[in-house]
Design a protein around this motif. Structure first.
Motif, PDB file in Angstrom:
ATOM      1  N   MET A  91       6.578  10.693  -3.773  1.00  0.00           N
ATOM      2  CA  MET A  91       5.500   9.799  -4.197  1.00  0.00           C
ATOM      3  C   MET A  91       4.507  10.540  -5.093  1.00  0.00           C
ATOM      4  SD  MET A  91       6.022   6.736  -3.154  1.00  0.00           S
ATOM      5  CE  MET A  91       4.567   5.720  -3.001  1.00  0.00           C
ATOM      6  N   GLN A 135      -0.587  -1.561  -3.576  1.00  0.00           N
ATOM      7  CA  GLN A 135       0.420  -2.546  -3.979  1.00  0.00           C
ATOM      8  C   GLN A 135       1.481  -1.912  -4.866  1.00  0.00           C
ATOM      9  OE1 GLN A 135       1.131  -5.964  -3.654  1.00  0.00           O
ATOM     10  NE2 GLN A 135      -0.091  -5.757  -1.817  1.00  0.00           N
ATOM     11  N   PHE A 137       2.815   2.171   4.771  1.00  0.00           N
ATOM     12  CA  PHE A 137       1.497   2.728   4.470  1.00  0.00           C
ATOM     13  C   PHE A 137       0.453   2.402   5.529  1.00  0.00           C
ATOM     14  CE2 PHE A 137       3.888   2.215   0.645  1.00  0.00           C
ATOM     15  CZ  PHE A 137       3.643   3.381  -0.058  1.00  0.00           C
ATOM     16  N   PHE A 154       3.635  -8.018  -0.455  1.00  0.00           N
ATOM     17  CA  PHE A 154       3.333  -8.578  -1.770  1.00  0.00           C
ATOM     18  C   PHE A 154       2.777  -9.970  -1.528  1.00  0.00           C
ATOM     19  CE2 PHE A 154       7.040  -5.720  -2.742  1.00  0.00           C
ATOM     20  CZ  PHE A 154       6.244  -4.703  -3.249  1.00  0.00           C
ATOM     21  N   GLU A 208       2.214   1.335  -4.940  1.00  0.00           N
ATOM     22  CA  GLU A 208       2.971   2.320  -4.163  1.00  0.00           C
ATOM     23  C   GLU A 208       3.999   1.638  -3.276  1.00  0.00           C
ATOM     24  OE1 GLU A 208       0.108   4.789  -2.198  1.00  0.00           O
ATOM     25  OE2 GLU A 208       0.092   6.190  -3.890  1.00  0.00           O
ATOM     26  N   ALA A 209       3.642   0.450  -2.763  1.00  0.00           N
ATOM     27  CA  ALA A 209       4.587  -0.267  -1.915  1.00  0.00           C
ATOM     28  C   ALA A 209       5.870  -0.550  -2.683  1.00  0.00           C
ATOM     29  CB  ALA A 209       3.964  -1.569  -1.416  1.00  0.00           C
ATOM     30  N   ALA A 210       5.730  -0.921  -3.934  1.00  0.00           N
ATOM     31  CA  ALA A 210       6.918  -1.187  -4.745  1.00  0.00           C
ATOM     32  C   ALA A 210       7.643   0.115  -5.097  1.00  0.00           C
ATOM     33  CB  ALA A 210       6.539  -1.950  -6.016  1.00  0.00           C
TER      34      ALA A 210
END
Lengths: 327, 283
Positions: B84, A209, B122, B128, A211-213
């Motif tokens: 990342m 969650q 991913f 969200f 990392e998605a942001a």
């Protein structure tokens, strides 16, 4: 090989296992008895408290007992309103004071602090939560209360007398043990709970969650706002409500610091009382049957209030669970 | 940081260089690289290499598949392409990765900006859960400071259409992102990544948690997307690489063993280790 081992393992019959393994049934009986025992115990407690409180309800009525502003055992007048107001006001004010700093600490340790610092803070917070409330009360009585009275309340009161007379009836003449002091100490006592519970909720947010942001080009604060806090909100709110339940039931430190005034109106810097504080202060002296049953009645309402808060907590949790509804 | 820190135009980026272990097929030098790595190395802790000296181009508006056995460094490489790794503790990146000729690892580069230009999808769908479908797609745009409702509406519709999800969700844009099926959630995540119009889209095993039907739809989607965006996809599934990609890079123990046009690498791999992997001698 198969011929010698398998026949011993293979059941010769298709009769269900429950008829062959008594251990299974014994274990099931034990856990069923234990589990239903808990429910029976809670119910029995509620019933007994209610029965003991019944004379008060008969004498004053369920509602009048709640709305009567005086508690005077000598005159045999018993009203619970001062204590209910005292409990709700101290608890909610303490919660209001505690929540934002606590959330700040939780976010800092979970998201910003280097690991060594986060560990020190977390350890300290857990330690704070473990201090017996009577010890905090002792510190409050002999150190915090007199000092804050002289350093803060007195100057404010003096100023109000001079320049803001309309404030005087609200803040009242400062006494050493008073409403604000008890609220501050209560806030201090629930901070560790709120921190620990919201920290755990934040810790449960999956790495994906965050990392998605991050991958959308969020900054650190944006990640927290967009991804971490919404995901953790159920846990955080549950933590806040559990802290509230603790504040409502907190007895010792509040009873030591609130000054114990049994009738309305309360003032900010004057003494007040809460439901737990009146119970702890008066149960020894309650020789009159009506006095005794009135204390039981206060206990009964405290029971109802805390159950209500807990039900509210689980309702909110369901309402806000991740699969249902957007905020 | 690397010795190469000048990052100007595409031309000045180091040519796709090679050594004995990483022979460059001449055929692919004709294409224009969108990204280019130069001795990119990722270390976990002091001594564990995630990837080691990987130098390879990522061609513009082509699909590059990264294949190799588990732990070979393909995901590590992918995540190095949009910084990342900055988020993990004890991870050290050296070497260079050029995006349009600019080294994303040179000092002064804001990783947040890099990630807005190089998007990511991913393995597990990560909508969200508390946000609506609409707000999920908006997230990146709002982060970029876009507030105008009309602009957002248009961008959401475009992104969802590009992700072939619009028809399925247009009547329930307000329902939560978590209410969609797994395949829809993954397409929502793709739409969310596309909404900010990235130049490069990194996909880390995007179909590994989906059923065959949803996988097929995502693969078709990826094929369509290469019209507008450069795609790098990590896959553990060689058939998938064969089906969707234009180029395939084979990774093994942290090194990029071979990069070639996909039909070529599957029909006539140049490296013995590639051949062994493709023929299932090891996995």
């Amino acid at each position: 090989m198969t011929d010698t081992v398998l026949p011993a393992l293979r059941s010769r019959t298709l009769v269900p296992a429950r008829y062959r393994a008594p251990g299974d049934r014994v274990f099931k009986t034990v856990v069923v008895v234990l589990a239903s025992g808990i429910i029976a115990l809670a119910l029995a407690m509620a019933v007994v408290i209610y029965l003991e409180a019944a004379p008060t309800f008969r004498a004053f009525g369920y509602v009048s007992f709640l709305t009567e502003t005086t508690w005077d055992p000598v005159a045999a007048i018993h009203g619970a309103l001062p204590f209910i107001l005292g409990t709700l006001l101290t608890s909610f004010s303490a919660l209001l004071l505690a929540v934002f700093p606590a959330l700040g600490v939780a976010i800092f340790t979970a998201e910003y602090a280097p690991r060594w610092l986060a560990e020190i803070i977390n350890y300290t917070v857990d330690l704070l939560a473990a201090i017996p409330s009577v010890v905090i009360g002792l510190w409050g009585i002999f150190n915090f209360a007199p000092q804050i009275r002289d350093a803060v309340y007195m100057p404010i009161y003096m100023w109000a007398l001079e320049d803001a007379e309309w404030l005087v009836p609200i803040i009242g003449a400062p006494s050493t043990y008073n409403f604000v002091t008890a609220t501050l100490i209560l806030a201090l006592m629930i901070v560790p709970y709120t921190v620990a519970l919201s920290r755990d909720a934040i810790g449960q947010v999956p790495k994906e969650q965050r990392e998605a942001a991050w991958a959308l080009g969020a900054t650190r604060w944006e990640v927290i706002r967009n991804s971490v806090l919404p995901y953790a909100r159920t846990g955080i709110i549950a933590g806040i409500l559990l802290s509230l339940a603790r504040a409502l039931g907190e007895t010792m430190a509040v009873a030591m610091l609130i000054g114990n005034r049994n009738r309305l109106p309360f003032t900010l810097f004057g003494p007040a009382a809460t439901m737990p504080s009146v119970i702890i202060n008066e149960f020894r002296e309650a020789v009159e049957p009506l006095h005794y049953s009135s204390i039981m009645a206060v206990g009964f309402y405290l029971f109802i209030v805390t159950i209500g808060i807990n039900l509210l907590a689980s309702w909110i949790q369901q309402k806000l669970s991740l699969t249902k509804g957007t905020l | 940081m690397s010795s190469v820190e000048q990052g100007q135009a595409v031309q000045s980026a180091p040519a796709y260089h090679t050594n004995d272990r990483h022979p460059a097929p001449e055929r692919i030098s004709g294409e224009a690289p969108r990204m280019q790595t130069d001795n990119l190395t990722v270390r976990y802790g002091v001594s564990t290499f995630g990837i080691r000296d990987v130098s390879m181009p990522v061609f513009d508006r082509r699909i590059t598949a990264l294949i190799g056995p588990s732990g070979c460094g393909k995901s590590t490489f992918l995540r190095a392409l949009n910084r990342m790794h900055d988020l993990g503790a004890d991870i050290e990146v050296s070497g260079a990765a050029y995006l349009d000729g600019e080294n994303i690892y040179q000092p002064g580069v804001d990783p947040v900006v890099v990630r807005r230009r190089v998007g990511m999808v991913f393995q597990k769908p990560t909508p969200f859960p508390t946000k609506s479908i609409y707000e999920n797609v908006c997230t990146g745009l709002r982060l970029a400071g876009i507030r105008r409702k009309s602009v957002l509406d248009e961008a959401v519709q475009k992104a969802l259409s590009d992700a072939v999800l619009w028809d399925e969700v247009k009547d329930r844009l307000k329902s939560p992102g978590g209410s969609l099926s797994g395949g829809q959630q993954q397409r929502l995540c793709i739409a969310r990544a596309l909404a900010v119009e990235p130049e490069v889209l990194l996909m880390d095993e995007p179909t590994s948690s989906l059923d065959p039907n949803a996988t097929m739809r995502i693969e078709q989607l990826i094929q369509q997307l290469k019209q507008q965006v450069t795609i790098v996809i990590v896959t553990h599934n060689m058939q998938q690489a064969k089906r969707v990609s234009d180029y395939t890079a084979f990774f093994y123990v942290g090194e990029m063993v071979e990069l070639a046009p996909t039909p070529e690498i599957f029909s006539s791999p140049k490296q013995p280790r590639t051949a062994e992997y493709l023929h299932g001698t090891f996995s």
